[in-house]
Design an enzyme around this catalytic site. Structure first.
Site, short mmCIF file in Angstrom:
data_model
loop_
_atom_site.label_atom_id
_atom_site.label_comp_id
_atom_site.label_asym_id
_atom_site.label_seq_id
_atom_site.Cartn_x
_atom_site.Cartn_y
_atom_site.Cartn_z
N LYS A 125 0.85 -1.19 0.00
CA LYS A 125 0.00 0.00 0.00
C LYS A 125 0.88 1.25 0.00
O LYS A 125 1.86 1.32 0.76
CB LYS A 125 -0.90 0.01 1.23
N ASP A 155 -0.07 -0.33 -4.51
CA ASP A 155 -1.49 0.00 -4.59
C ASP A 155 -1.73 1.35 -3.92
O ASP A 155 -1.62 1.47 -2.70
CB ASP A 155 -2.34 -1.09 -3.91
N GLU A 184 -1.18 -0.47 -9.00
CA GLU A 184 -2.63 -0.65 -8.92
C GLU A 184 -3.30 0.68 -8.60
O GLU A 184 -2.98 1.33 -7.60
CB GLU A 184 -2.92 -1.69 -7.82
N ASP A 217 -8.39 -1.04 -10.22
CA ASP A 217 -9.14 -1.69 -9.15
C ASP A 217 -10.46 -0.93 -8.93
O ASP A 217 -11.51 -1.34 -9.42
CB ASP A 217 -8.29 -1.75 -7.87
N LYS A 241 -12.79 -8.40 -7.71
CA LYS A 241 -13.20 -8.82 -6.37
C LYS A 241 -14.62 -9.35 -6.47
O LYS A 241 -15.49 -8.69 -7.04
CB LYS A 241 -13.13 -7.64 -5.41
O1 LIG Z 1 -5.08 -7.21 -3.10
C1 LIG Z 1 -4.67 -7.59 -2.00
O2 LIG Z 1 -3.51 -8.01 -1.87
C2 LIG Z 1 -5.55 -7.56 -0.79
C3 LIG Z 1 -6.85 -6.82 -0.86
C4 LIG Z 1 -6.78 -5.32 -0.79
O3 LIG Z 1 -5.73 -4.75 -0.92
C5 LIG Z 1 -8.00 -4.56 -0.49
C6 LIG Z 1 -8.83 -5.02 0.51
C7 LIG Z 1 -9.96 -4.33 0.88
C8 LIG Z 1 -10.29 -3.17 0.23
C9 LIG Z 1 -9.49 -2.68 -0.80
C10 LIG Z 1 -8.35 -3.39 -1.18
C11 LIG Z 1 -7.58 -2.87 -2.38
O4 LIG Z 1 -7.05 -3.63 -3.19
O5 LIG Z 1 -7.56 -1.68 -2.63
MG LIG Z 2 -6.59 -1.94 -4.67
#
Ligand SMILES: O=C(O)CCC(=O)c1ccccc1C(=O)O
Ligand SMILES: [Mg+2]
EC number: 4.2.1.113
Length: 361
Positions: A125, A155, A184, A217, A241
């Site tokens: 993240k 991400d 991402e 995403d 997802k």
């Molecule tokens: O993709 C992953 O590794 C885990 C899932 C994750 O990051 C996520 C989990 C809950 C809400 C948003 C996100 C996201 O990808 O932004």
């Molecule tokens: Mg994401």
């Protein structure tokens, strides 16, 4: 690719919606503690229920309204009343998910995802509110030091502007060496992603000699039309997802119609929800990337006796999962919270019922 999937009479997409009371016969609302803050939260609440075919999860984030939540309910009902079809594979490669922690916490987070040498990829993240690019660089550097062979992903959850994203990704690409798999949702929206792809190509930002790849995403899961990203060429791949896309079957259709590589990821689901993600990953004909379904590792407690924690970089596709009655009891929410969830369920159910009626008309 021109229709919204909701408007298509696709395979297995029309069903008998169970009544709310039928869903509530065996429903449990739990609040599970997280080990590390994620999405600004330290606990995850979820409603779990049992249908004739097994357990389903309904866990839209607290701020989600009925319209968005209806898709999450659809996914949970699919699990309990419809089923997921036949898997094409038995094991799914799983990435570690690194919250926006300081570098000194990186190692302890990584080890929750199994032996660190086996971790195929780490999703990190970045662009967390209140943090700086230097925080992201330090976290990236530490991950790279600990797992030098793992693929790396950043991400940003749409947290950068276009002007911020180019130099930030340039920096992170330097740190990642040739291991940068993709960025991402570095910027919010669909058009900005397309613009960023051009800007990165102009700036020569690359990994392993190819332009840095961009994954969409939020531009898929929160979009009115999840296929716009593909039509506009705004991303190289899509993150899918199960809950926000309304189930395994619909997510499969979206991937098929988008014609892009897909990474299956969780919505910070309990292990009940993760089983649906694994079922989707098991049905995708082409699965080029490790999937973000290892997030049970971020929970202090989960609802299964054996939570779906990756080992050797993999998760087995479980088929059915069975929450432990003891865990359901131990993590049960207050009666007030339970009523709040039941009201949410009713509101989402009403939206879903209207949608399904519209489809049949
Ligand atoms: O993709 C992953 O590794 C885990 C899932 C994750 O990051 C996520 C989990 C809950 C809400 C948003 C996100 C996201 O990808 O932004
Ligand atoms: Mg994401």
């Amino acid at each position: 690719m021109d229709d919204h999937p909701a408007g298509r009479a696709g395979r297995n997409l029309s069903w008998q919606l169970p009544e709310v009371e039928e869903i509530l016969v065996q429903a449990h609302v739990v609040s599970l503690p997280l080990r590390t803050r994620f999405r600004g939260q330290t606990r995850r609440e979820a409603m779990l229920f049992r249908g004739p075919l097994g357990w389903g999860e309904f866990s839209p984030f607290p701020e989600y309204q009925a319209g968005e939540s209806a898709q999450w309910l659809r996914a949970g009902i699919e699990a309990g009343w419809q089923g997921w079809g036949e898997p094409l594979r038995r094991h799914i490669p799983i990435n570690a998910t690194m919250p926006a922690v300081p570098p000194e916490q990186v190692e302890s987070v990584l080890t929750r995802f199994g032996a660190v040498d086996s971790i195929p990829a780490v999703k990190i993240k970045v662009a967390e509110p209140g943090q700086t690019l230097e925080d992201d660089v330090a976290r990236f550097r530490e991950v790279r030091r600990l797992v030098p062979h793992a693929g790396l992903r950043a991400d940003a959850n749409g947290g950068w502007s276009l002007a911020e994203a180019v130099p930030a990704l340039e920096r992170l690409a330097e740190v990642a060496g040739g291991n940068f798999e993709y960025a991402e949702q570095p910027v919010a929206g669909v058009e900005p992603l397309a613009q960023l792809r051009e800007a990165l190509a102009d700036a020569g930002v690359s990994s392993s000699g190819s332009p840095l790849r961009i994954a969409a995403d939020e531009a898929v899961r929160k979009a009115e039309d999840p296929l716009r990203v593909a039509r506009l060429g705004a991303a190289d791949l899509i993150v899918v997802k199960v809950p926000p896309l309304g189930g395994v079957e619909r997510a499969l259709q979206i991937v098929e119609q988008a014609g892009l590589d897909a990474v299956v990821s969780s919505a910070l689901d309990t292990s009940v929800g993760l089983a649906a993600g694994l079922a989707l990953a098991a049905r995708l004909p082409h699965l080029p990337y490790a999937c973000g379904l290892g997030t049970a590792a971020l929970f202090e407690h989960d609802v299964l006796e054996d939570p779906l924690i990756p080992s050797a970089g993999l998760l087995a596709v479980p088929g059915a999962v069975e929450p432990s009655p003891e865990m359901l009891r131990r993590h049960r929410v207050s009666p007030e919270r339970e009523q709040w969830w039941i009201a949410r369920l009713r509101a989402a159910h009403q939206v879903l019922a209207a949608e399904l009626l519209g489809l049949r008309a």
